[in-house]
Design an enzyme around this catalytic site. Sequence first.
Site, PDB file in Angstrom:
ATOM      1  CB  VAL A 107      75.808  53.508  34.298  1.00  0.00           C
ATOM      2  CG1 VAL A 107      74.031  54.317  34.482  1.00  0.00           C
ATOM      3  CG2 VAL A 107      76.059  54.179  33.180  1.00  0.00           C
ATOM      4  CG  ASP A 108      75.292  52.879  41.575  1.00  0.00           C
ATOM      5  OD1 ASP A 108      74.162  51.988  41.092  1.00  0.00           O
ATOM      6  OD2 ASP A 108      75.725  53.054  42.481  1.00  0.00           O
ATOM      7  N   GLY A 110      72.612  56.787  37.712  1.00  0.00           N
ATOM      8  CA  GLY A 110      72.641  57.305  36.313  1.00  0.00           C
ATOM      9  C   GLY A 110      73.121  59.002  36.138  1.00  0.00           C
ATOM     10  CE  LYS A 136      76.529  48.751  40.674  1.00  0.00           C
ATOM     11  NZ  LYS A 136      77.166  48.723  41.953  1.00  0.00           N
ATOM     12  CG  ASP A 164      87.166  53.752  42.977  1.00  0.00           C
ATOM     13  OD1 ASP A 164      87.273  54.153  42.028  1.00  0.00           O
ATOM     14  OD2 ASP A 164      87.790  54.240  44.155  1.00  0.00           O
TER      15      ASP A 164
HETATM   16  P1  IMP Z   1      76.065  56.521  39.743  1.00  0.00           P
HETATM   17  O1  IMP Z   1      75.768  58.253  38.900  1.00  0.00           O
HETATM   18  O2  IMP Z   1      74.732  56.489  40.076  1.00  0.00           O
HETATM   19  O3  IMP Z   1      75.664  55.937  37.976  1.00  0.00           O
HETATM   20  O4  IMP Z   1      77.669  56.201  39.962  1.00  0.00           O
HETATM   21  C1  IMP Z   1      78.222  56.426  38.674  1.00  0.00           C
HETATM   22  C2  IMP Z   1      79.318  55.921  39.601  1.00  0.00           C
HETATM   23  O5  IMP Z   1      79.471  55.435  41.499  1.00  0.00           O
HETATM   24  C3  IMP Z   1      80.564  55.163  38.623  1.00  0.00           C
HETATM   25  O6  IMP Z   1      80.853  55.941  38.075  1.00  0.00           O
HETATM   26  C4  IMP Z   1      81.580  55.041  39.905  1.00  0.00           C
HETATM   27  O7  IMP Z   1      82.708  56.019  40.044  1.00  0.00           O
HETATM   28  C5  IMP Z   1      81.073  54.955  41.510  1.00  0.00           C
HETATM   29  N1  IMP Z   1      79.931  53.648  41.529  1.00  0.00           N
HETATM   30  C6  IMP Z   1      78.913  52.873  41.201  1.00  0.00           C
HETATM   31  N2  IMP Z   1      78.529  51.290  41.098  1.00  0.00           N
HETATM   32  C7  IMP Z   1      80.039  51.115  41.897  1.00  0.00           C
HETATM   33  C8  IMP Z   1      80.888  50.272  42.064  1.00  0.00           C
HETATM   34  O8  IMP Z   1      79.661  48.629  42.263  1.00  0.00           O
HETATM   35  N3  IMP Z   1      82.021  49.489  42.143  1.00  0.00           N
HETATM   36  C9  IMP Z   1      82.662  51.172  41.469  1.00  0.00           C
HETATM   37  N4  IMP Z   1      81.945  52.132  41.365  1.00  0.00           N
HETATM   38  C10 IMP Z   1      80.856  52.529  41.407  1.00  0.00           C
END
Ligand code: IMP
Length: 180
Positions: A107-108, A110, A136, A164
């Site tokens: 979860v980056d 979100g 994160k 990946d």
């Molecule tokens: P969010 O929607 O910004 O929370 O991003 C979530 C998605 O971004 C994850 O399910 C991953 O597919 C991708 N992602 C975010 N950070 C990373 C990372 O550090 N390595 C690989 N994929 C990431």
Amino acid sequence: MKEIIQLHDKKFRIMIPAEKIDEAVSAVAQRINQDYADKETPLFVGVLNGSFMFMSDLIKKIEFNNELSFVKLSSYEGTSSTGQVKSLIGLNNSIEGRHIIVVEDIVDTGESIEHMVRDLEARKPASIDVCTLFFKPGSYRKQLPIRYRAMEIGNEFIVGYGLDYDQLGRSLKDIYVVTE
Ligand code: IMP
Ligand code: MG
């Protein structure tokens, strides 16, 4: 394990060895075992592709009767002016009244998990918790509580153990971080 690997145009260095990942997965599984011990057959919902390896190891450490399914957020060009529309595919059976544990790789911001949980909530489950391998805290922008976080990291980009870089690196058993 290799110290440095190359994927596409970037170099990555070893960050978290497999043994440490296993410890973190065990710890989070133990918490879930305690919290869900008296719940009626919880359903684990893994988000493809990233969560496949985490799910595989996590579920082996779960001690209560459970069901397991995988979903995918597919993006396609919508016909509306809003453009990109994401839909949840893979959940064919009703989840009404079920206890759901969503299993994510990371979860980056979100954005993805919030979308996923909103979609699942509309299907009227009894409860939803999120279990992510990586969180994160520095980039999370949502209010949605993320109950189970196996590991927290900074705003760095990692690969391995399902995660990946442009489809490469998913099969690595250790976690690697991109070098500057
Ligand atoms: P969010 O929607 O910004 O929370 O991003 C979530 C998605 O971004 C994850 O399910 C991953 O597919 C991708 N992602 C975010 N950070 C990373 C990372 O550090 N390595 C690989 N994929 C990431
Ligand atoms: Mg993901």
